[in-house]
Design a protein around this motif. Sequence first.
Motif, PDB file in Angstrom:
ATOM      1  N   SER A   1     -46.023   3.677   5.393  1.00  0.00           N
ATOM      2  CA  SER A   1     -45.861   2.526   6.289  1.00  0.00           C
ATOM      3  C   SER A   1     -46.369   2.861   7.688  1.00  0.00           C
ATOM      4  CB  SER A   1     -44.387   2.141   6.388  1.00  0.00           C
ATOM      5  OG  SER A   1     -43.881   1.818   5.124  1.00  0.00           O
ATOM      6  N   LEU A   2     -46.702   1.813   8.428  1.00  0.00           N
ATOM      7  CA  LEU A   2     -46.976   1.959   9.857  1.00  0.00           C
ATOM      8  C   LEU A   2     -45.663   1.722  10.608  1.00  0.00           C
ATOM      9  CD1 LEU A   2     -50.321  -0.037  10.170  1.00  0.00           C
ATOM     10  CD2 LEU A   2     -50.056   2.432  10.381  1.00  0.00           C
ATOM     11  N   GLN A   3     -45.456   2.461  11.702  1.00  0.00           N
ATOM     12  CA  GLN A   3     -44.234   2.262  12.504  1.00  0.00           C
ATOM     13  C   GLN A   3     -44.204   0.855  13.085  1.00  0.00           C
ATOM     14  OE1 GLN A   3     -44.076   5.408  15.400  1.00  0.00           O
ATOM     15  NE2 GLN A   3     -43.590   6.978  13.881  1.00  0.00           N
ATOM     16  N   GLN A   4     -45.365   0.375  13.514  1.00  0.00           N
ATOM     17  CA  GLN A   4     -45.448  -1.001  14.028  1.00  0.00           C
ATOM     18  C   GLN A   4     -45.865  -1.913  12.887  1.00  0.00           C
ATOM     19  OE1 GLN A   4     -48.030  -1.585  17.410  1.00  0.00           O
ATOM     20  NE2 GLN A   4     -47.906  -3.792  17.279  1.00  0.00           N
ATOM     21  N   ARG A   5     -45.019  -2.880  12.557  1.00  0.00           N
ATOM     22  CA  ARG A   5     -45.325  -3.779  11.441  1.00  0.00           C
ATOM     23  C   ARG A   5     -46.480  -4.700  11.821  1.00  0.00           C
ATOM     24  NH1 ARG A   5     -42.608  -5.721   6.855  1.00  0.00           N
ATOM     25  NH2 ARG A   5     -43.212  -7.836   6.299  1.00  0.00           N
ATOM     26  N   LEU A   6     -47.575  -4.597  11.094  1.00  0.00           N
ATOM     27  CA  LEU A   6     -48.743  -5.457  11.320  1.00  0.00           C
ATOM     28  C   LEU A   6     -48.998  -6.244  10.042  1.00  0.00           C
ATOM     29  CD1 LEU A   6     -51.106  -2.932  13.150  1.00  0.00           C
ATOM     30  CD2 LEU A   6     -49.759  -4.766  14.177  1.00  0.00           C
TER      31      LEU A   6
END
Length: 222
Positions: free
Chosen positions: A185-190
């Motif tokens: 996952s990316l820490q910032q949800r895009l």
Amino acid sequence: SAHTDLECNPQSQARDLRIAMPGAVELSLAPLITKKLRAAAPAWTLEILPFERRSYEKDLIAGEVDLVLSIGGHTPPIEALNSRTLWHDELVVVQGPNGPLEREKAIGLEALATLDQIYAHAWPMSHHYLDTVMARRGLHRRIAFKTTSYAAVAATLLETDLVCVMPEHAAQAITGLDGELKIFSLQQRLEATLSLEYTRSFEMTVAGAWIISIVAELALHR
């Protein structure tokens, strides 16, 4: 008459179904659409056209394309066209057994900028949502392998230390084929939005209404 038969039972007649879609969507949806057509409309031919970041208004109205599946930003609404949102897809990172990422750890954009990556899109990086977000922070991705399709992505991830950012639906399709590929996952949800576009006139035909509902249903339950 044959025309009446086609309108009553369009699945029984031979026809070409032309859908423009990005490679990431082709990975997850094209096999499902093909499976459905083989069962319900075996005389149909599905043709996938490469998706470009442009307006498909003229192609749709001219009947050169039946449906357009578009990630992020669809054709501006005009009277002749309809558009519906099929899914919101989170961007994730995929790597193979030689990849640099630690298991179970979400990646920040700063860390992502340090990784050598695959870019598998037919449009420039300046048009990619992730790169737009990163550029605002003065961050830029390092691309080691650039290609216009997803054809070689899985094999390249398995053979190298590269990573690839892609929508989660595509990541699930690609990792489902080989257990050595892992999703992070990316820490910032895009999120990327998938839209389905078509003409009102196509939707008013029996065949058009049927295939629109099929594609929407398959996307919903993917």
